[in-house]
Every structure is written in structure tokens, then in C-alpha cells.
Design a protein around this motif. Structure first.
Motif, short mmCIF file in Angstrom:
data_model
loop_
_atom_site.label_atom_id
_atom_site.label_comp_id
_atom_site.label_asym_id
_atom_site.label_seq_id
_atom_site.Cartn_x
_atom_site.Cartn_y
_atom_site.Cartn_z
N LEU A 41 0.85 -1.20 0.00
CA LEU A 41 0.00 0.00 0.00
C LEU A 41 0.88 1.25 0.00
CD1 LEU A 41 -2.64 1.62 0.28
CD2 LEU A 41 -2.51 1.20 2.76
N LYS A 164 -5.87 -2.97 -1.07
CA LYS A 164 -4.86 -1.91 -0.95
C LYS A 164 -4.91 -0.98 -2.17
CE LYS A 164 -1.83 -5.16 1.29
NZ LYS A 164 -0.58 -5.94 1.11
N VAL A 167 -7.84 1.36 -1.73
CA VAL A 167 -7.54 2.42 -0.75
C VAL A 167 -6.58 3.43 -1.35
CG1 VAL A 167 -6.42 2.89 1.47
CG2 VAL A 167 -8.01 0.97 1.26
N SER A 168 -5.52 2.94 -1.98
CA SER A 168 -4.53 3.83 -2.58
C SER A 168 -5.16 4.74 -3.62
CB SER A 168 -3.41 3.00 -3.22
OG SER A 168 -2.53 3.82 -3.93
#
Length: 196
Positions: A41, A164, A167-168
Motif C-alpha cells: 500500500l 490496498k 484504498v490507494s
């Protein structure tokens, strides 16, 4: 040659610290010597926010500290970590960061920015790491079949990697609404570039 930005160097050091801090969050799996971490991440965020040059510099700084023996990746460091079971993933980090930054800097910012970032971060921040990661894991641990190597080094990690990347992409899309990569690293805003 492009000029070096002091602000870019400062942010490279800052993101190196973020990578180090995040590496301490890990889950050890009984089926693999490679733990689940949030480091990928951090790699995704570093490449997309800082771009190819300063993002890669940030990761190389972390690897230099590891090679020098500093316990900066989850409390571990030294050459033994760089040749251990998870080394194939670690070696790929600078290349993944560069590719994420390279393509992220060139996407056209529109209503599909999130989707384009999701593809870039998942492909280069996750899938790109597996050939060297799984290959080296199999070699280092003596795994003699592809299915066992994929079970130990890839399949359990894919859902988390996709999360991840989500989210990123959400974080970077939000950051870009306020600050472009050029503004963050202290370079003049681009007036035109290739977009995808």
C-alpha cells in the motif's frame, strides 16, 4: 536533464519514513514465510503521489537502509533480508514504484481517474511483484511445484492487494483534487503531457 527539487527530496525522505512505519503492520501466515503487510500500500501511494523519480528514490532510500543493516522493514534489516524468502518482492519494489509513478503522472484527470489509478496500482503494485516474488520464494524454500509456490506466495495475498489498490486509488484521487504531483514535489505544473 530535469532539475532536482529540494521539496521532492524532502518528500522522498518523508515517504521513506511512511514505508518504514507501515512495514511494522504485518500478519504472519502459517502457509507462507512471506507475511501479509501494508508495505505494498505504501509503495502504491509513494509512486502515485510522488511520481516516478521521487517515488523510486524514496523506495531506494529504504532499501539502502536495509542493506546497511538498519532494522527498518518490520524491525528487520541487513543483507539476509534482501536474500530471504520475501526478497523477490522487495527487489521489485523500486521498479513497481517507478512504473506506478510513470503511468499515474500521465493519466488524464477526469471522472475515470479512480478507475485508471486502480488499474495502474493493482497491475504494477501487486501483479507485477509476483513473478520475481513467487519465483524467488520457490527457489529459496525449495518449493518444487508451481501450485505450491502460488499458494505460498500469491493466492492468499491477492484479495488484500486489491483492497490496498482500492484504498490507494481513493487516497490519491482525493490528494490530486487539492495538490498535483508537480505541486507536491515542488516542480512547475505541466501544461501538457501524454494522457491515457
Amino acid at each position: 536533464m530535469k532539475s532536482i527539487s529540494t521539496r521532492g527530496l524532502i518528500f522522498s525522505a518523508l515517504f521513506a519514513a511512511v514505508i518504514i512505519a507501515i512495514s511494522y503492520l504485518k500478519i504472519v501466515l502459517p502457509i507462507s514465510p512471506v507475511p501479509i503487510t501494508l508495505t505494498t500500500l505504501a509503495i502504491m501511494l509513494t509512486g502515485a503521489i510522488l511520481g516516478a523519480r521521487y517515488g523510486t528514490l524514496s523506495v531506494l532510500l529504504v532499501l539502502l537502509l536495509v542493506a546497511a543493516g538498519f532494522p527498518v522493514l518490520g524491525g528487520r534489516g541487513g543483507i539476509s533480508l534482501l536474500i530471504g524468502p520475501s526478497a523477490g518482492f522487495i527487489w521489485a519494489w523500486p521498479f513497481a514504484t517507478f512504473l506506478i509513478g510513470f503511468f499515474a503522472q500521465r493519466i488524464k484527470k477526469d471522472q475515470y481517474t479512480f478507475v485508471k489509478l486502480l488499474v495502474i496500482t493493482f497491475v504494477f503494485g501487486s501483479l507485477f511483484l509476483y513473478p520475481s516474488g513467487v519465483g524467488w520464494l520457490a527457489y529459496k524454500t525449495g518449493i518444487d511445484s508451481l501450485s505450491k509456490a502460488l499458494t505460498g506466495g500469491m493466492w492468499p495475498f491477492l484479495p488484500g492487494d486489491f483492497a490496498k489498490a482500492l484504498v490507494s486509488s481513493a487516497v490519491v484521487t482525493s490528494v490530486w483534487k487539492v495538490y498535483s504531483t508537480e505541486r507536491i514535489i515542488g516542480l512547475p505544473e505541466k501544461t501538457a503531457h501524454e494522457s491515457v
